[in-house]
Design a protein around this motif. Structure first.
Motif, short mmCIF file in Angstrom:
data_model
loop_
_atom_site.label_atom_id
_atom_site.label_comp_id
_atom_site.label_asym_id
_atom_site.label_seq_id
_atom_site.Cartn_x
_atom_site.Cartn_y
_atom_site.Cartn_z
N HIS A 1 36.37 3.16 -15.98
CA HIS A 1 36.16 2.91 -17.40
C HIS A 1 37.39 3.29 -18.19
O HIS A 1 37.46 4.34 -18.80
CB HIS A 1 34.94 3.69 -17.90
CG HIS A 1 33.69 3.33 -17.17
ND1 HIS A 1 32.88 2.29 -17.53
CD2 HIS A 1 33.16 3.84 -16.04
CE1 HIS A 1 31.87 2.19 -16.69
NE2 HIS A 1 32.02 3.13 -15.77
N THR B 1 30.89 -11.79 -23.40
CA THR B 1 30.51 -10.93 -22.28
C THR B 1 29.80 -11.74 -21.21
O THR B 1 30.13 -11.67 -20.02
CB THR B 1 29.58 -9.81 -22.77
OG1 THR B 1 30.07 -9.31 -23.98
CG2 THR B 1 29.47 -8.71 -21.74
N ASN C 1 31.47 -12.33 -17.55
CA ASN C 1 30.92 -11.55 -16.45
C ASN C 1 29.93 -12.31 -15.58
O ASN C 1 29.74 -11.96 -14.43
CB ASN C 1 30.25 -10.28 -16.99
CG ASN C 1 31.27 -9.35 -17.59
OD1 ASN C 1 32.44 -9.39 -17.23
ND2 ASN C 1 30.84 -8.52 -18.53
N TYR D 1 39.62 -14.19 -14.65
CA TYR D 1 40.20 -12.96 -14.08
C TYR D 1 41.03 -13.29 -12.85
O TYR D 1 42.12 -12.76 -12.65
CB TYR D 1 39.08 -11.98 -13.68
CG TYR D 1 38.47 -11.25 -14.84
CD1 TYR D 1 38.99 -10.05 -15.27
CD2 TYR D 1 37.35 -11.76 -15.49
CE1 TYR D 1 38.42 -9.36 -16.33
CE2 TYR D 1 36.77 -11.09 -16.54
CZ TYR D 1 37.31 -9.89 -16.96
OH TYR D 1 36.75 -9.23 -18.01
N LYS E 1 38.42 -5.57 -20.38
CA LYS E 1 36.97 -5.60 -20.54
C LYS E 1 36.63 -5.80 -21.99
O LYS E 1 37.32 -5.32 -22.89
CB LYS E 1 36.39 -4.26 -20.08
CG LYS E 1 36.20 -4.15 -18.60
CD LYS E 1 35.34 -2.94 -18.36
CE LYS E 1 35.55 -2.40 -16.97
NZ LYS E 1 35.10 -1.02 -16.89
#
Lengths: 334, 337, 359
Positions: free
Chosen positions: A14, A186, A190, A199, A273
């Protein structure tokens, strides 16, 4: 030892946590200096930050594929100017149509950026620098705004009310719109194959190509999304400020990028992120709102403090990441 | 006989017409107009004044302003006009000092320099044309604000760039008046000046900060056309009872004046300013004036204007007209300013 | 023979052709406008163009600094802000020493000029330090933050004031904006100064080992590092030089703006510098470009802006549009050309193989 390892591993996972700590620290400092700051200003921070937040979501997609877009604010001004002009002429009266138009214009310019960047192999910085020059120069042309600007009287009351005067759970629609965009981004990044491909292209283009990802298509897509978010931001701007002109938001694209970098997004692509970006965008909005209230000298040194804070936050973020990475290596006994 | 008379009459009209056409005093004169920034409606109104005068006097003119509102952008434009060989330059300067050299170069090349709206320093200009003296402009706004807030309470100023010469001059007159001990300002608490940089968002954010910092703020004076709508919009969104006054365009402020956020705002007519500047320019080329104290020139509809000594040591000419926009008058102005 | 062919297919040759074409078009338009009575006299002649290009030539020094940074694959968007801070330092130092302190004006001016250059160098050093110590961060991000910092610092020093100096010593800086009479030809002072700088940069970049190392860093930093080049040291000094060049730009800027000093100047100059360097063949990817190309592209930008403004009556903002178009095309066209050449080569090979297999 074991406990330590897992803590640092957690920190590595994180990367936005150190930033959260910095944000909390700054908030504390400001709150001591300006008592009741948070209670008074949290809504303003959210409101002012939401337009940048929307652009940050688009910028994240572009940065993920290892590209960059510095034409976002020019697109913002252009989309707002076209839509505002059309509403002033009475061509469009419907609020939803305005938003659709803005997104379409933005997506179109974004797609051009993407095609030039991927198929034309022109470096993204140059392409978007060029388009930002061109798009901004189109606004004062006679067929668009000329020497005028869009002012409140040209907009319908429903449109002006749409984002500010309608509230849900105490938050204006403006903020909700940003929340929706964040949630959509998001989900896209994801939970969809295309999103994950963003990515993949950014972290290792060749590997992604081997796996059958069409590199150029993904790059064009990322730029189109970024353009669309900038177009949407243009209409949000028009509805929030009820005015737009040639120079609107000049230079603010740098703060969009800064917010992303603050949030731990890698400018070389492949890492980033949405949670970090949200914190980064909030931080920029917070700095913008807090400095004038801190009464440090006169209001002209806002830029100075903004620069120091940005530099401080970015460097601290890097240092903390380095420490955690070192600890991680030490934990693995390499 | 009748026919002959008619013919003579017609011919005399034709000749008179020809003679009149040839005699348009500005024929063959080219004016280069430079304003502060492109895309600013205030200067569009100014250019309309030049157009109106051009229709009457028969001169031709070009106009341009820098994209970014910088003085080095204005220097570029002036250089281009010198290269094209204009007869007069009409400049609204972003900064009085920077343009002195380039203006002097123009004057060496035989080009007259008339400034309008914002002057170049006296050693670089031949004449300055201004709407009203800085003191009148400043005190009109201040007195209107005092009236709006009922004579007491906290007030602030939101200005343009911190380097803007006009605004700084007005603000100095306002602060001087507030400190002078005049009883009508006795209960006014002046909290300070913030700068919106003539950017909409910056003005908006600065206003937000002002409103949060001073919960009892009663009024904001905004002596810049870009800042005023931003300040008013911010106050409207915050639903606060803060009054706005200042120098604004009517079209920008109509909504806020109707909603009572501003009682009255002011502006001279930039169209008249451009109109007067072009008459002065033509008078210069014709040799009717040389920019000295005490001379007069004919300014068409505006009558005769007198050249006076300016506070900065050069010469200046005032129109002395300030328009008031309030609930009754704003609709009449909305398509003009 | 090979060399001649190389010259005719080089980017610099293309730029020269482009410049010639642009000049020819403007010349034709100028002549036909005079013939049609739209203009009283011709505008597009050599002396006039050179004279009017002074303001466009201000950022030529900045472009030289930007070249170094771009050649290394970095970018520096704080160059404009460094210029501002140097100019403000110049003005404030002189004000304190000569006007308030009563020092001999000539000495004070020398000291202020040195302070100005020193500040430029220090700002560049700060950029260089941060960029070499924090390699995780793109130089664009670092210089974005330092740009705000430098610009804010200028405001901190001078506030909203405009410093104007009427004394002849400081006003002598205006001489930097004057026209020199060289053999009957009027040439702005900045031009020969720029030429000297350009020659130094040319020799250094293209003819010495140190200069080539800069391009090597841009092509492949790790490979250069492992072949024993102190990449960080070179990078650091390149940023310092870029800062110094910004300070030089600043000094000329003061000359151009009637020896007045204020804090809101040179905004957006980094974009002009980048645009000129990129048209000159430099790429933000690093590793390529030439000083000659950059010098020619500076002239092209100047001529195009002058011509569009005076002959076509383009507004200042529309001139920017042309900058954008030139910028994109200057990279796109050579790429397309290369693609086309590659496709042709592949087709030829294929044809050869097919012929060979047939035989």
């Amino acid at each position: 030892m074991k406990k330590g390892k897992s803590f640092y591993a957690f920190l590595i996972e994180h990367r936005e946590l150190p930033l959260l700590a910095v944000l909390a620290l700054l908030l504390a400092v400001v709150n001591v200096r300006v008592p009741g700051y948070l209670a008074n200003s949290w809504l303003n921070v959210l409101k002012n930050g939401s337009i940048n937040m929307v652009m940050c979501c688009g910028m994240l997609c572009v940065l993920l594929v290892g590209s960059i877009d510095i034409s976002t604010t020019a697109v913002l001004a252009f989309a707002g100017a076209v839509a505002g002009k059309l509403m002033g002429l009475g061509v469009i009266q419907n609020t939803f149509l305005m938003f659709a138009l803005g997104i379409l214009i933005g997506a179109g310019i974004g797609a051009i950026n993407g095609v030039l960047m991927s198929y034309g192999r022109v470096i993204a910085l140059i392409v978007t620098l060029g388009t930002s020059y061109i798009v901004r120069a189109l606004i004062p042309m006679n067929w668009l705004l000329g020497m005028n600007k869009v002012n409140p009287t040209q907009l319908t009351q429903a449109f002006k009310d749409s984002l500010i005067n309608h509230e849900l759970f105490g938050l204006p629609f403006l903020v909700w719109l940003a929340v929706i965009v964040v949630i959509l981004t998001t989900l896209f990044l994801n939970y969809t194959r295309t999103g994950r491909n963003l990515y993949a292209v950014g972290s290792n283009a060749e590997a992604a190509q081997m796996r059958g990802v069409h590199l150029n298509k993904i790059r064009v897509l990322a730029h189109t999304i970024c353009g669309a978010s900038a177009g949407l931001a243009g209409i949000m701007w028009l509805a929030f400020y009820a005015a737009i002109e040639k120079g609107s938001a000049t230079g603010d694209e740098m703060f969009t990028i800064a917010a992303c970098v603050l949030g731990g997004v890698s400018v070389t692509g492949g890492y980033g992120k949405i949670s970090g970006v949200v914190i980064g965008a909030l931080m920029v909005a917070f700095i913008d709102s807090a400095i004038p209230q801190m009464q440090i000298g006169n209001s002209m040194i806002t830029e100075f403090i903004k620069g120091i804070l940005l530099l401080f936050a970015i460097l601290l973020n890097v240092v903390l990441q380095r420490i955690s990475a070192k600890q991680d290596l030490a934990g693995r006994n390499i | 006989m009748k026919k002959v008379l008619a013919l003579v009459l017609v011919l005399s009209f034709v000749f008179a017409g020809c003679a009149f056409g040839a005699d348009k005093p500005g024929k063959g004169i080219t004016i280069g107009v430079v304003y502060k920034q492109s895309g600013n409606p205030y200067f569009q109104a100014g250019v309309a004044g030049f157009q109106k005068a051009a229709d009457e006097l028969g001169f031709t003119f070009m106009h341009d302003g820098p994209d970014d509102g910088s003085s080095d952008g204005q220097i570029r434009i002036v250089e281009n006009y010198i290269a094209q060989g204009v007869d007069v330059l009409c400049i609204s300067a972003n900064d009085p000092a920077s343009l002195v050299d380039v203006c002097n170069e123009a004057r060496e090349a035989g080009i007259k320099v008339v400034t309008w709206d914002a002057p170049v320093d006296p050693e670089g200009r031949d004449l300055d044309v201004e709407p009203a003296s800085a003191k009148v402009i400043a005190l009109t706004q201040l007195d209107s604000m005092v009236k709006s807030v009922g004579g007491e309470g906290q007030i602030a100023i939101l200005s343009a760039m911190a380097t803007a010469p006009n605004q700084n001059l007005w603000i100095s007159f306002m602060t001087e008046a507030l400190k002078s001990g005049d009883p009508k300002y006795a209960k006014i608490d002046f909290v300070g000046v913030v700068y919106g940089d003539d950017e909409y968002t910056k003005s908006f954010n600065e206003t937000q900060a002002l409103l949060e910092q001073y919960p009892n703020l009663k009024g904001i004076i905004v002596p810049t056309t870009v800042g005023a709508p931003a300040v008013s919009k911010c106050i409207m969104d915050a639903k606060r009872n803060v009054k706005v006054t200042g120098l604004t365009l009517a079209s920008d402020m109509k909504e806020f004046i109707n909603k009572g956020i501003a009682d009255e705002t002011f502006l001279w007519n930039p169209t008249e300013l451009g109109y007067a500047a072009s008459f002065a320019a033509v008078a210069f080329v014709k040799g009717e004036i040389s920019g000295k104290d005490g001379e007069t020139f004919n300014a068409g509809e505006l009558g005769t204007l007198t050249i006076e000594k300016a506070a900065d040591g050069g010469t200046i000419s005032f129109l002395n007209k300030l328009n008031v926009f309030n609930n009754d008058t704003v609709d009449a102005w909305i398509n003009i300013l | 023979m090979k060399k001649i062919k190389d010259f005719f297919t080089s980017w610099e040759f293309f730029l020269i052709v482009l410049l010639a074409v642009v000049c020819a078009v403007f010349y034709y338009v100028d002549a036909s406008r005079v013939a049609a009575g739209l203009q009283r006299r011709p505008v597009f002649y050599f002396a006039n163009v050179v004279r009017s290009m002074r303001p466009y030539f201000l950022y030529s020094f900045m472009t030289l600094g930007m070249m170094l940074i771009l050649a290394m694959g970095d970018i520096d968007i704080s160059v404009g802000a460094i210029g501002t801070l140097s100019v403000v330092t110049l003005g404030v130092t002189y004000n304190n020493l000569a006007v308030l302190g009563g020092m001999n004006p000539a000495v004070a001016l020398t000291l202020s000029l040195m302070a100005c250059l020193a500040v430029g160098g220090i700002c560049g050093a700060l950029n260089g330090f941060l960029c070499t110590r924090f390699k995780e961060l793109f130089s664009m991000i670092i210089t974005l933050a330092t740009q705000l910092f430098f610009r804010g610092f200028s405001y901190l020093i001078i506030g909203g004031e405009t410093l104007t100096f009427k004394d002849p010593t400081f006003r002598s800086l205006s001489a930097l904006n004057k026209l020199l009479d060289i053999g009957g030809m009027k040439v702005p002072v900045s031009l020969p100064v720029f030429l000297v700088f350009a020659i130094i940069f040319f020799v250094w970049l293209h003819m010495t080992g140190n200069g080539r190392k800069i391009f090597a860093i841009g092509t492949n930093r790790s490979a250069t590092y492992y072949s024993g080049v102190q990449t960080d040291k070179i990078k650091f000094w390149c940023f310092v030089i870029a800062g110094l060049m910004s300070a030089v730009t600043g000094i000329f800027f003061v000359g151009n703006s009637s020896s007045s000093v204020k804090a809101d100047i040179m905004d957006g100059y980094h974009m002009y510098a980048i645009a000129a360097a990129v048209l000159g063949g430099f790429s933000t990817d690093g590793g390529k470009g030439s000083v000659i190309g950059a010098a020619i592209s500076l002239v092209i930008f100047g001529v195009v802006k002058f011509g569009l403004g005076t002959l076509f009556g383009f507004a200042d903002s529309a001139v920017n549009l042309s900058v954008g178009v030139i910028l994109i095309l200057s990279v796109l066209v050579p790429n397309m050309w290369e693609d086309w050449q590659n496709a042709r080569r592949v087709a030829r090979r294929r044809a050869e193989t097919a012929a060979a297999s047939k035989a």
